[in-house]
Design a protein around this motif. Sequence first.
Motif, PDB file in Angstrom:
ATOM      1  N   UNK A 214      -6.533   7.483  -7.080  1.00 24.19           N
ATOM      2  CA  UNK A 214      -6.541   6.252  -7.854  1.00 24.19           C
ATOM      3  C   UNK A 214      -6.051   5.062  -7.057  1.00 24.19           C
ATOM      4  N   UNK A 215      -5.504   4.121  -7.764  1.00 26.65           N
ATOM      5  CA  UNK A 215      -5.055   2.870  -7.161  1.00 26.65           C
ATOM      6  C   UNK A 215      -3.869   3.116  -6.222  1.00 26.65           C
ATOM      7  N   UNK A 216      -3.931   2.519  -5.035  1.00 26.17           N
ATOM      8  CA  UNK A 216      -2.861   2.701  -4.052  1.00 26.17           C
ATOM      9  C   UNK A 216      -2.265   1.385  -3.566  1.00 26.17           C
TER      10      UNK A 216
ATOM     11  N   UNK B 251       0.858  -1.183   0.000  1.00 27.17           N
ATOM     12  CA  UNK B 251       0.000   0.000   0.000  1.00 27.17           C
ATOM     13  C   UNK B 251       0.892   1.229   0.000  1.00 27.17           C
ATOM     14  N   UNK B 252       0.783   2.018  -1.059  1.00 29.26           N
ATOM     15  CA  UNK B 252       1.629   3.202  -1.182  1.00 29.26           C
ATOM     16  C   UNK B 252       1.101   4.345  -0.328  1.00 29.26           C
ATOM     17  N   UNK B 253       2.010   5.101   0.284  1.00 27.19           N
ATOM     18  CA  UNK B 253       1.599   6.262   1.088  1.00 27.19           C
ATOM     19  C   UNK B 253       1.097   7.402   0.195  1.00 27.19           C
ATOM     20  N   UNK B 254       0.376   8.320   0.807  1.00 23.99           N
ATOM     21  CA  UNK B 254      -0.225   9.431   0.071  1.00 23.99           C
ATOM     22  C   UNK B 254       0.796  10.334  -0.629  1.00 23.99           C
ATOM     23  N   UNK B 255       2.007  10.449  -0.110  1.00 27.61           N
ATOM     24  CA  UNK B 255       2.979  11.327  -0.768  1.00 27.61           C
ATOM     25  C   UNK B 255       3.500  10.721  -2.080  1.00 27.61           C
ATOM     26  N   UNK B 256       3.222   9.440  -2.307  1.00 24.31           N
ATOM     27  CA  UNK B 256       3.607   8.812  -3.577  1.00 24.31           C
ATOM     28  C   UNK B 256       2.424   8.783  -4.544  1.00 24.31           C
ATOM     29  N   UNK B 257       1.295   8.357  -4.067  1.00 22.97           N
ATOM     30  CA  UNK B 257       0.093   8.294  -4.909  1.00 22.97           C
ATOM     31  C   UNK B 257      -1.076   8.886  -4.130  1.00 22.97           C
TER      32      UNK B 257
ATOM     33  N   UNK C 167       7.053   1.747 -11.496  1.00 23.10           N
ATOM     34  CA  UNK C 167       7.011   2.994 -12.274  1.00 23.10           C
ATOM     35  C   UNK C 167       6.571   4.160 -11.391  1.00 23.10           C
ATOM     36  N   UNK C 168       5.569   3.936 -10.566  1.00 20.11           N
ATOM     37  CA  UNK C 168       5.058   4.982  -9.677  1.00 20.11           C
ATOM     38  C   UNK C 168       6.091   5.359  -8.620  1.00 20.11           C
ATOM     39  N   UNK C 169       6.706   4.366  -7.998  1.00 15.53           N
ATOM     40  CA  UNK C 169       7.694   4.633  -6.947  1.00 15.53           C
ATOM     41  C   UNK C 169       8.922   5.340  -7.534  1.00 15.53           C
TER      42      UNK C 169
ATOM     43  N   UNK D 297       2.282  -7.341 -13.893  1.00 17.64           N
ATOM     44  CA  UNK D 297       1.681  -6.068 -14.324  1.00 17.64           C
ATOM     45  C   UNK D 297       1.514  -5.107 -13.151  1.00 17.64           C
ATOM     46  N   UNK D 298       1.082  -5.635 -12.031  1.00 19.03           N
ATOM     47  CA  UNK D 298       0.930  -4.817 -10.833  1.00 19.03           C
ATOM     48  C   UNK D 298       2.294  -4.287 -10.389  1.00 19.03           C
ATOM     49  N   UNK D 299       3.312  -5.148 -10.407  1.00 20.76           N
ATOM     50  CA  UNK D 299       4.663  -4.739 -10.018  1.00 20.76           C
ATOM     51  C   UNK D 299       5.205  -3.661 -10.947  1.00 20.76           C
TER      52      UNK D 299
END
Length: 94
Positions: free
Chosen positions: A20-22, A11-17, A37-39, A30-32
Amino acid sequence: ELAGPVEGNVDLPLHIVWSGRTSYSPDRPKSRMTLYRTVLAEGLSEDLAALLHYRLLIEQWPVLRRLISPYIREVWEDAFPELLRTAPADTTAA
């Protein structure tokens, strides 16, 4: 120092995402890919170490490098020359 999870849920923290999807599964390719990419684009240095796994990054770098900005790609390939060896020969200059 990239010792992030290789399975389970992340679960990504709010400062990253922030919308949308977290939540992502590093054991699903695909999820990885979306997680990494997001991180890479939004994470702080401590996030990179905590959320990215060295072996998984190496494995998916040939595709991932085309999905991130040229600046981020250059920084990572300078820091980890072994990433360049995983890239197809015709895309290393891109």
